[in-house]
Design a protein around this motif. Structure first.
Motif, PDB file in Angstrom:
ATOM      1  N   LYS A  93      23.599   7.504 101.562  1.00 42.79           N
ATOM      2  CA  LYS A  93      24.424   7.019 100.451  1.00 42.79           C
ATOM      3  C   LYS A  93      24.266   8.015  99.312  1.00 42.79           C
ATOM      4  CE  LYS A  93      24.983   3.061  97.324  1.00 42.79           C
ATOM      5  NZ  LYS A  93      24.496   1.732  96.923  1.00 42.79           N
ATOM      6  N   PRO A  94      25.355   8.557  98.770  1.00 42.25           N
ATOM      7  CA  PRO A  94      25.199   9.533  97.697  1.00 42.25           C
ATOM      8  C   PRO A  94      24.625   8.904  96.437  1.00 42.25           C
ATOM      9  CG  PRO A  94      27.545   9.139  98.225  1.00 42.25           C
ATOM     10  CD  PRO A  94      26.731   8.276  99.135  1.00 42.25           C
ATOM     11  N   PRO A  95      24.017   9.671  95.557  1.00 45.35           N
ATOM     12  CA  PRO A  95      23.721  11.092  95.716  1.00 45.35           C
ATOM     13  C   PRO A  95      22.580  11.325  96.702  1.00 45.35           C
ATOM     14  CG  PRO A  95      22.775  10.262  93.682  1.00 45.35           C
ATOM     15  CD  PRO A  95      23.538   9.126  94.283  1.00 45.35           C
ATOM     16  N   PRO A  96      22.482  12.553  97.236  1.00 40.62           N
ATOM     17  CA  PRO A  96      21.541  12.803  98.335  1.00 40.62           C
ATOM     18  C   PRO A  96      20.074  12.756  97.941  1.00 40.62           C
ATOM     19  CG  PRO A  96      22.706  14.822  97.708  1.00 40.62           C
ATOM     20  CD  PRO A  96      23.351  13.706  96.961  1.00 40.62           C
ATOM     21  N   GLU A  97      19.745  13.110  96.693  1.00 41.65           N
ATOM     22  CA  GLU A  97      18.334  13.143  96.283  1.00 41.65           C
ATOM     23  C   GLU A  97      17.995  11.894  95.470  1.00 41.65           C
ATOM     24  OE1 GLU A  97      16.879  17.670  96.344  1.00 41.65           O
ATOM     25  OE2 GLU A  97      17.568  16.963  94.392  1.00 41.65           O
ATOM     26  N   ARG A  98      16.927  11.252  95.882  1.00 43.51           N
ATOM     27  CA  ARG A  98      16.530   9.988  95.262  1.00 43.51           C
ATOM     28  C   ARG A  98      15.007   9.877  95.202  1.00 43.51           C
ATOM     29  NH1 ARG A  98      20.064   5.418  96.350  1.00 43.51           N
ATOM     30  NH2 ARG A  98      22.195   6.171  96.456  1.00 43.51           N
ATOM     31  N   ILE A  99      14.546   8.912  94.444  1.00 42.38           N
ATOM     32  CA  ILE A  99      13.123   8.550  94.417  1.00 42.38           C
ATOM     33  C   ILE A  99      13.079   7.081  94.788  1.00 42.38           C
ATOM     34  CG2 ILE A  99      11.080   8.302  92.936  1.00 42.38           C
ATOM     35  CD1 ILE A  99      12.370  10.457  91.101  1.00 42.38           C
ATOM     36  N   SER A 100      12.090   6.682  95.592  1.00 42.94           N
ATOM     37  CA  SER A 100      12.017   5.279  96.001  1.00 42.94           C
ATOM     38  C   SER A 100      10.574   4.816  96.090  1.00 42.94           C
ATOM     39  CB  SER A 100      12.675   5.107  97.380  1.00 42.94           C
ATOM     40  OG  SER A 100      12.675   3.735  97.768  1.00 42.94           O
ATOM     41  N   PRO A 133      14.114   9.997 108.154  1.00 47.93           N
ATOM     42  CA  PRO A 133      12.787  10.594 108.367  1.00 47.93           C
ATOM     43  C   PRO A 133      11.837  10.432 107.175  1.00 47.93           C
ATOM     44  CG  PRO A 133      14.532  12.280 108.295  1.00 47.93           C
ATOM     45  CD  PRO A 133      15.203  10.950 108.345  1.00 47.93           C
ATOM     46  N   ASP A 134      12.374  10.333 105.951  1.00 53.43           N
ATOM     47  CA  ASP A 134      11.493  10.231 104.783  1.00 53.43           C
ATOM     48  C   ASP A 134      10.745   8.891 104.730  1.00 53.43           C
ATOM     49  OD1 ASP A 134      12.201  12.747 104.117  1.00 53.43           O
ATOM     50  OD2 ASP A 134      13.562  12.198 102.493  1.00 53.43           O
ATOM     51  N   LEU A 135      11.155   7.931 105.559  1.00 56.85           N
ATOM     52  CA  LEU A 135      10.427   6.656 105.600  1.00 56.85           C
ATOM     53  C   LEU A 135       8.988   6.856 106.044  1.00 56.85           C
ATOM     54  CD1 LEU A 135      12.889   4.068 107.184  1.00 56.85           C
ATOM     55  CD2 LEU A 135      12.324   4.448 104.795  1.00 56.85           C
ATOM     56  N   ALA A 136       8.748   7.952 106.734  1.00 56.54           N
ATOM     57  CA  ALA A 136       7.394   8.215 107.237  1.00 56.54           C
ATOM     58  C   ALA A 136       6.500   8.843 106.171  1.00 56.54           C
ATOM     59  CB  ALA A 136       7.472   9.141 108.454  1.00 56.54           C
ATOM     60  N   THR A 137       7.070   9.193 105.013  1.00 59.14           N
ATOM     61  CA  THR A 137       6.264   9.810 103.962  1.00 59.14           C
ATOM     62  C   THR A 137       5.244   8.803 103.448  1.00 59.14           C
ATOM     63  OG1 THR A 137       8.234  11.034 103.306  1.00 59.14           O
ATOM     64  CG2 THR A 137       6.373  11.075 101.765  1.00 59.14           C
ATOM     65  N   PRO A 138       3.949   9.180 103.450  1.00 62.05           N
ATOM     66  CA  PRO A 138       2.943   8.230 102.970  1.00 62.05           C
ATOM     67  C   PRO A 138       2.984   8.096 101.442  1.00 62.05           C
ATOM     68  CG  PRO A 138       1.917  10.319 103.572  1.00 62.05           C
ATOM     69  CD  PRO A 138       3.388  10.458 103.879  1.00 62.05           C
ATOM     70  N   GLY A 139       2.381   7.038 100.943  1.00 64.74           N
ATOM     71  CA  GLY A 139       2.262   6.895  99.492  1.00 64.74           C
ATOM     72  C   GLY A 139       2.977   5.666  98.974  1.00 64.74           C
ATOM     73  N   THR A 140       3.075   5.596  97.648  1.00 62.54           N
ATOM     74  CA  THR A 140       3.697   4.441  97.011  1.00 62.54           C
ATOM     75  C   THR A 140       5.095   4.740  96.486  1.00 62.54           C
ATOM     76  OG1 THR A 140       2.606   5.068  94.952  1.00 62.54           O
ATOM     77  CG2 THR A 140       1.485   3.411  96.310  1.00 62.54           C
ATOM     78  N   VAL A 141       5.316   5.987  96.105  1.00 66.58           N
ATOM     79  CA  VAL A 141       6.623   6.405  95.588  1.00 66.58           C
ATOM     80  C   VAL A 141       6.970   7.723  96.277  1.00 66.58           C
ATOM     81  CG1 VAL A 141       7.962   6.999  93.534  1.00 66.58           C
ATOM     82  CG2 VAL A 141       6.092   5.330  93.356  1.00 66.58           C
ATOM     83  N   ILE A 142       8.142   7.766  96.901  1.00 66.13           N
ATOM     84  CA  ILE A 142       8.450   8.941  97.726  1.00 66.13           C
ATOM     85  C   ILE A 142       9.744   9.622  97.284  1.00 66.13           C
ATOM     86  CG2 ILE A 142       7.207   8.137  99.776  1.00 66.13           C
ATOM     87  CD1 ILE A 142       9.974   7.247 100.919  1.00 66.13           C
ATOM     88  N   PRO A 143       9.793  10.948  97.489  1.00 66.68           N
ATOM     89  CA  PRO A 143      11.065  11.643  97.314  1.00 66.68           C
ATOM     90  C   PRO A 143      11.936  11.402  98.545  1.00 66.68           C
ATOM     91  CG  PRO A 143       9.351  13.197  97.957  1.00 66.68           C
ATOM     92  CD  PRO A 143       8.699  11.843  97.887  1.00 66.68           C
ATOM     93  N   VAL A 144      13.218  11.204  98.348  1.00 68.84           N
ATOM     94  CA  VAL A 144      14.147  11.006  99.474  1.00 68.84           C
ATOM     95  C   VAL A 144      15.220  12.086  99.397  1.00 68.84           C
ATOM     96  CG1 VAL A 144      15.811   9.428 100.549  1.00 68.84           C
ATOM     97  CG2 VAL A 144      13.725   8.516  99.482  1.00 68.84           C
ATOM     98  N   ARG A 145      15.389  12.797 100.490  1.00 71.07           N
ATOM     99  CA  ARG A 145      16.419  13.843 100.556  1.00 71.07           C
ATOM    100  C   ARG A 145      17.444  13.453 101.613  1.00 71.07           C
ATOM    101  NH1 ARG A 145      11.599  16.400  99.331  1.00 71.07           N
ATOM    102  NH2 ARG A 145      11.757  17.778  97.517  1.00 71.07           N
ATOM    103  N   ASN A 146      18.632  14.003 101.497  1.00 74.86           N
ATOM    104  CA  ASN A 146      19.705  13.728 102.469  1.00 74.86           C
ATOM    105  C   ASN A 146      19.951  12.225 102.624  1.00 74.86           C
ATOM    106  OD1 ASN A 146      19.958  16.524 103.113  1.00 74.86           O
ATOM    107  ND2 ASN A 146      18.091  16.341 104.341  1.00 74.86           N
ATOM    108  N   SER A 147      19.983  11.519 101.509  1.00 71.04           N
ATOM    109  CA  SER A 147      20.294  10.096 101.581  1.00 71.04           C
ATOM    110  C   SER A 147      21.697   9.913 102.168  1.00 71.04           C
ATOM    111  CB  SER A 147      20.254   9.492 100.173  1.00 71.04           C
ATOM    112  OG  SER A 147      20.991   8.297 100.131  1.00 71.04           O
TER     113      SER A 147
END
Ligand SMILES: O=C(O)[C@H](O)[C@@H](O)[C@H](O)[C@H](O)COP(=O)(O)O
Length: 248
Positions: free
Chosen positions: A170-177, A154-168
């Protein structure tokens, strides 16, 4: 404009990593010879990690690495120095041998930087601005994810250039992309992938097949899109590799 995929096949992962290191060195030297400061987006993953070791072993060569801006496509939101980080182990390998200048090294914030995940992503977006990568390196997971852009997430829908990713997944669950928009404004996108377990995803990434295109299928450079792969990883692409423009 998206560019067609060029597929460069090597025997095994060490050969892919060696080719990646050589290609990166040649490309950065060329950008510097033209008087620009190269902008490179690094990735985590097995092949890139091997390539970094190779770069460190070979030393700077024709590249002034102290004048190369280094960025990351994604980062695991864990504390500084954690072995799970993408940037920290990479910098530990590269910093000395390539004589990096930290003023040119743009690391995504770690979880102990005093920012929450949303603030950390926003801070990196502001540092990145409208930077265009000369080269964007992408590892790819067996599910076809690139950076921390996971299929169907669902985080793929977050607008912008750099997004927070939760519940990844692939561990760890919290990421920035970085987002696909940032990847796709890169001049060159280079996938670096090996292994039979990635063969289906490589085929789906190159051909865009399947009910829903995997993230890798949506990534493309404006000047070149290159798949640096080994023979095992192109097992599901044999027809194309033998009959197409690919270099083998
Ligand atoms: O943070 C991460 O996990 C990476 O950035 C990720 O995108 C990685 O590049 C691929 O999953 C491929 O990793 P491997 O080459 O180790 O399979």
């Amino acid at each position: 404009m998206p560019t067609p995929a060029e597929i460069v096949v090597h025997d095994g992962p060490d050969d892919v990593a060696e080719a990646l290191a050589a290609r990166l060195t040649a490309t950065l030297a060329d950008v510097q010879a033209r008087g620009r400061t190269p902008q490179v987006c690094l990735t985590g993953g097995g092949i890139a990690t091997k390539a970094y070791a190779r770069l460190a072993q070979d030393g700077p060569g024709d590249v002034d690495w102290s004048r190369v801006d280094l960025w990351w496509g994604d980062e695991r939101f864990v504390p500084t120095g954690d072995a799970e980080r993408n940037a920290d182990p990479t910098l530990a390998v590269l910093r000395g041998p390539l004589r990096l200048d930290d003023a040119f090294v743009h690391v995504m914030p770690a979880s102990d930087a005093g920012l929450d995940l949303d603030e950390a992503a926003a801070a990196y977006a502001s540092e990145l601005g409208d930077t265009v990568f000369d080269v964007c390196l992408l590892g790819m997971g067996p599910d076809g994810h690139v950076a921390s852009l996971f299929p169907g997430h669902p985080d793929l829908a977050t607008p912008g250039t750099v997004i927070p990713v939760r519940n990844s997944p692939k561990p760890p669950p919290e990421r920035i992309s970085v987002t696909m928009d940032v990847i796709n404004r890169s001049r060159q996108v280079w996938f670096c992938v090996s292994g039979a377990e990635k063969a289906e995803a490589v085929a789906r990434g190159v051909l865009g097949t399947g009910a829903e295109p995997v993230p890798a299928a949506l990534a493309s450079g404006t000047e070149a899109t290159v798949w640096l792969v080994d023979t095992a990883a192109v097992a599901d692409l044999t027809d194309r590799v033998e009959s197409d423009e690919a270099e083998v």
